[in-house]
Design a protein around this motif. Structure first.
Motif, PDB file in Angstrom:
ATOM      1  N   HIS A 105      -1.770  -7.180   3.497  1.00 17.87           N
ATOM      2  CA  HIS A 105      -0.678  -6.772   4.393  1.00 17.87           C
ATOM      3  C   HIS A 105      -0.226  -7.953   5.271  1.00 17.87           C
ATOM      4  O   HIS A 105       0.967  -8.198   5.433  1.00 17.87           O
ATOM      5  CB  HIS A 105      -1.134  -5.656   5.345  1.00 17.87           C
ATOM      6  CG  HIS A 105      -1.471  -4.347   4.699  1.00 17.87           C
ATOM      7  ND1 HIS A 105      -2.676  -3.715   4.897  1.00 17.87           N
ATOM      8  CD2 HIS A 105      -0.752  -3.533   3.878  1.00 17.87           C
ATOM      9  CE1 HIS A 105      -2.691  -2.575   4.234  1.00 17.87           C
ATOM     10  NE2 HIS A 105      -1.539  -2.442   3.593  1.00 17.87           N
ATOM     11  N   ILE A 106      -1.237  -8.658   5.821  1.00 16.67           N
ATOM     12  CA  ILE A 106      -0.917  -9.774   6.727  1.00 16.67           C
ATOM     13  C   ILE A 106      -0.099 -10.835   5.986  1.00 16.67           C
ATOM     14  O   ILE A 106       0.854 -11.393   6.524  1.00 16.67           O
ATOM     15  CB  ILE A 106      -2.212 -10.424   7.298  1.00 16.67           C
ATOM     16  CG1 ILE A 106      -3.042  -9.390   8.065  1.00 16.67           C
ATOM     17  CG2 ILE A 106      -1.886 -11.637   8.163  1.00 16.67           C
ATOM     18  CD1 ILE A 106      -2.460  -8.884   9.344  1.00 16.67           C
ATOM     19  N   GLY A 139       5.353  -4.549   0.289  1.00 17.83           N
ATOM     20  CA  GLY A 139       4.674  -5.385  -0.692  1.00 17.83           C
ATOM     21  C   GLY A 139       4.467  -4.595  -1.974  1.00 17.83           C
ATOM     22  O   GLY A 139       4.304  -3.374  -1.953  1.00 17.83           O
ATOM     23  N   LEU A 140       4.512  -5.291  -3.093  1.00 19.54           N
ATOM     24  CA  LEU A 140       4.304  -4.646  -4.394  1.00 19.54           C
ATOM     25  C   LEU A 140       3.217  -5.419  -5.130  1.00 19.54           C
ATOM     26  O   LEU A 140       3.318  -6.636  -5.285  1.00 19.54           O
ATOM     27  CB  LEU A 140       5.610  -4.691  -5.179  1.00 19.54           C
ATOM     28  CG  LEU A 140       5.804  -3.701  -6.321  1.00 19.54           C
ATOM     29  CD1 LEU A 140       5.761  -2.263  -5.819  1.00 19.54           C
ATOM     30  CD2 LEU A 140       7.134  -3.964  -7.015  1.00 19.54           C
ATOM     31  N   ARG A 141       2.165  -4.706  -5.529  1.00 24.50           N
ATOM     32  CA  ARG A 141       1.053  -5.393  -6.191  1.00 24.50           C
ATOM     33  C   ARG A 141       1.200  -5.311  -7.707  1.00 24.50           C
ATOM     34  O   ARG A 141       1.543  -6.253  -8.373  1.00 24.50           O
ATOM     35  CB  ARG A 141      -0.278  -4.783  -5.745  1.00 24.50           C
ATOM     36  CG  ARG A 141      -0.676  -5.136  -4.331  1.00 24.50           C
ATOM     37  CD  ARG A 141      -1.723  -4.226  -3.813  1.00 24.50           C
ATOM     38  NE  ARG A 141      -1.282  -2.834  -3.882  1.00 24.50           N
ATOM     39  CZ  ARG A 141      -1.919  -1.810  -3.358  1.00 24.50           C
ATOM     40  NH1 ARG A 141      -3.048  -1.982  -2.750  1.00 24.50           N
ATOM     41  NH2 ARG A 141      -1.423  -0.593  -3.456  1.00 24.50           N
ATOM     42  N   ALA A 142       0.938  -4.158  -8.241  1.00 28.23           N
ATOM     43  CA  ALA A 142       0.884  -4.053  -9.704  1.00 28.23           C
ATOM     44  C   ALA A 142       1.801  -2.921 -10.156  1.00 28.23           C
ATOM     45  O   ALA A 142       2.429  -2.250  -9.354  1.00 28.23           O
ATOM     46  CB  ALA A 142      -0.554  -3.768 -10.122  1.00 28.23           C
ATOM     47  N   ILE A 143       1.829  -2.741 -11.452  1.00 34.19           N
ATOM     48  CA  ILE A 143       2.681  -1.679 -12.015  1.00 34.19           C
ATOM     49  C   ILE A 143       2.303  -0.330 -11.420  1.00 34.19           C
ATOM     50  O   ILE A 143       3.147   0.534 -11.223  1.00 34.19           O
ATOM     51  CB  ILE A 143       2.552  -1.670 -13.543  1.00 34.19           C
ATOM     52  CG1 ILE A 143       3.130  -2.976 -14.078  1.00 34.19           C
ATOM     53  CG2 ILE A 143       3.275  -0.481 -14.162  1.00 34.19           C
ATOM     54  CD1 ILE A 143       2.977  -3.164 -15.557  1.00 34.19           C
ATOM     55  N   MET A 188       6.592  -9.570  -3.817  1.00 34.26           N
ATOM     56  CA  MET A 188       5.417  -9.505  -4.684  1.00 34.26           C
ATOM     57  C   MET A 188       4.177  -9.960  -3.925  1.00 34.26           C
ATOM     58  O   MET A 188       4.206 -10.985  -3.239  1.00 34.26           O
ATOM     59  CB  MET A 188       5.586 -10.422  -5.907  1.00 34.26           C
ATOM     60  CG  MET A 188       6.725 -10.032  -6.832  1.00 34.26           C
ATOM     61  SD  MET A 188       6.667  -8.305  -7.348  1.00 34.26           S
ATOM     62  CE  MET A 188       5.158  -8.281  -8.283  1.00 34.26           C
ATOM     63  N   ALA A 189       3.109  -9.209  -4.050  1.00 33.74           N
ATOM     64  CA  ALA A 189       1.847  -9.612  -3.445  1.00 33.74           C
ATOM     65  C   ALA A 189       1.415 -10.953  -4.029  1.00 33.74           C
ATOM     66  O   ALA A 189       1.654 -11.241  -5.207  1.00 33.74           O
ATOM     67  CB  ALA A 189       0.771  -8.568  -3.728  1.00 33.74           C
ATOM     68  N   SER A 190       0.786 -11.771  -3.192  1.00 36.63           N
ATOM     69  CA  SER A 190       0.226 -13.024  -3.706  1.00 36.63           C
ATOM     70  C   SER A 190      -0.848 -12.681  -4.731  1.00 36.63           C
ATOM     71  O   SER A 190      -1.555 -11.676  -4.576  1.00 36.63           O
ATOM     72  CB  SER A 190      -0.394 -13.829  -2.560  1.00 36.63           C
ATOM     73  OG  SER A 190       0.597 -14.161  -1.617  1.00 36.63           O
ATOM     74  N   PRO A 191      -0.982 -13.500  -5.791  1.00 42.62           N
ATOM     75  CA  PRO A 191      -1.902 -13.159  -6.879  1.00 42.62           C
ATOM     76  C   PRO A 191      -3.323 -12.876  -6.396  1.00 42.62           C
ATOM     77  O   PRO A 191      -3.987 -11.971  -6.907  1.00 42.62           O
ATOM     78  CB  PRO A 191      -1.882 -14.391  -7.777  1.00 42.62           C
ATOM     79  CG  PRO A 191      -0.717 -15.188  -7.373  1.00 42.62           C
ATOM     80  CD  PRO A 191      -0.263 -14.740  -6.027  1.00 42.62           C
ATOM     81  N   SER A 225      -3.645  -9.242  -5.403  1.00 38.56           N
ATOM     82  CA  SER A 225      -3.048  -8.239  -6.283  1.00 38.56           C
ATOM     83  C   SER A 225      -3.978  -7.044  -6.526  1.00 38.56           C
ATOM     84  O   SER A 225      -3.538  -5.977  -6.912  1.00 38.56           O
ATOM     85  CB  SER A 225      -2.638  -8.873  -7.615  1.00 38.56           C
ATOM     86  OG  SER A 225      -3.760  -9.443  -8.202  1.00 38.56           O
ATOM     87  N   PHE A 226      -5.258  -7.240  -6.267  1.00 42.87           N
ATOM     88  CA  PHE A 226      -6.247  -6.167  -6.469  1.00 42.87           C
ATOM     89  C   PHE A 226      -6.581  -5.451  -5.168  1.00 42.87           C
ATOM     90  O   PHE A 226      -7.340  -4.489  -5.171  1.00 42.87           O
ATOM     91  CB  PHE A 226      -7.549  -6.785  -7.000  1.00 42.87           C
ATOM     92  CG  PHE A 226      -8.161  -7.722  -5.990  1.00 42.87           C
ATOM     93  CD1 PHE A 226      -9.122  -7.265  -5.099  1.00 42.87           C
ATOM     94  CD2 PHE A 226      -7.730  -9.034  -5.880  1.00 42.87           C
ATOM     95  CE1 PHE A 226      -9.642  -8.105  -4.124  1.00 42.87           C
ATOM     96  CE2 PHE A 226      -8.243  -9.879  -4.914  1.00 42.87           C
ATOM     97  CZ  PHE A 226      -9.199  -9.408  -4.031  1.00 42.87           C
ATOM     98  N   LEU A 227      -6.055  -5.943  -4.063  1.00 40.56           N
ATOM     99  CA  LEU A 227      -6.550  -5.540  -2.739  1.00 40.56           C
ATOM    100  C   LEU A 227      -5.810  -4.316  -2.199  1.00 40.56           C
ATOM    101  O   LEU A 227      -4.583  -4.284  -2.192  1.00 40.56           O
ATOM    102  CB  LEU A 227      -6.359  -6.735  -1.785  1.00 40.56           C
ATOM    103  CG  LEU A 227      -6.819  -6.593  -0.351  1.00 40.56           C
ATOM    104  CD1 LEU A 227      -8.262  -6.163  -0.274  1.00 40.56           C
ATOM    105  CD2 LEU A 227      -6.616  -7.930   0.372  1.00 40.56           C
ATOM    106  N   SER A 228      -6.573  -3.320  -1.755  1.00 41.58           N
ATOM    107  CA  SER A 228      -5.964  -2.128  -1.152  1.00 41.58           C
ATOM    108  C   SER A 228      -6.852  -1.637  -0.017  1.00 41.58           C
ATOM    109  O   SER A 228      -8.074  -1.883  -0.012  1.00 41.58           O
ATOM    110  CB  SER A 228      -5.814  -1.012  -2.186  1.00 41.58           C
ATOM    111  OG  SER A 228      -7.092  -0.554  -2.586  1.00 41.58           O
TER     112      SER A 228
END
Ligand code: PNS
Length: 165
Positions: free
Chosen positions: A20-21, A92-96, A122-125, A128-131
């Motif tokens: 988020h940050i 922010g958008l992470r994955a599909i 787009m979330a930084s790579p 991309s797994f972080l929630s």
């Protein structure tokens, strides 16, 4: 940029993560003013942290950004945006897996307020797994989340769920 655009970043932030940050910090470079809106009572899930804690975590983590404001809200996202004169909702958008929900929300919000645009970053790579829910799950079972959340949040998790020796 910075320009005179005001954007809101709404979410339940239960709790805020470094993902988020990252989105907020990147957004703060692109827009004149960012209003981070913390949903007081999320409809989809019962939060682990109180609204006071969620708001305080964000305020502390974002204190160094002059053009970022943190405020709780308890109304429609588009009403919160209007209150602040915001013309954009930034997410922010992470994955599909995020896409379907965010697509629906963006179009519902567009239906309610056609003049307010939803913009995705787009979330930084590395995030991309972080929630928030993943972090809570790891912390609940005594795993390390120190690199995934701001320091104050990690401290609070350590109090709530002491690590196994
Ligand atoms: O994924 P999150 O953090 O729980 O998302 C919360 C929020 C408010 C951003 C999301 O539910 C949304 O975009 N809702 C739009 C509909 C709305 O205005 N709901 C009222 C506030 S819950």
């Amino acid at each position: 940029m910075p320009n005179n655009v005001t954007a809101i970043v709404p979410g339940s932030f239960d709790p805020v993560t470094v993902g988020h940050i990252d989105i907020i910090a990147r957004g703060a470079r692109e827009f004149g003013r960012l209003i981070v809106g913390v949903v007081d009572m999320p409809v989809r899930k019962q939060p682990l942290f109180t609204i006071d804690e969620r708001e305080a975590f964000l305020r502390e983590a974002l204190a160094k950004y002059d053009n970022v404001v943190v405020e709780r809200f308890n109304e429609l996202v588009v009403e919160f945006a209007r209150k602040w004169g915001a013309t954009l909702i930034l997410k922010g958008l992470r994955a599909i897996s995020d896409f379907e929900y965010e697509f629906a929300m963006a179009n519902l919000n567009r239906k309610l307020a056609p003049d307010i645009e939803t913009v995705f970053m787009m979330a930084s790579p590395e995030h991309s797994f972080l929630s928030s829910s993943g972090v809570k799950e790891i912390a609940t079972f005594g795993g390390s989340i120190d690199d995934l959340v701001p320091d104050r949040v990690a401290q609070r998790f350590a109090e709530l769920f002491p690590r196994k020796a």
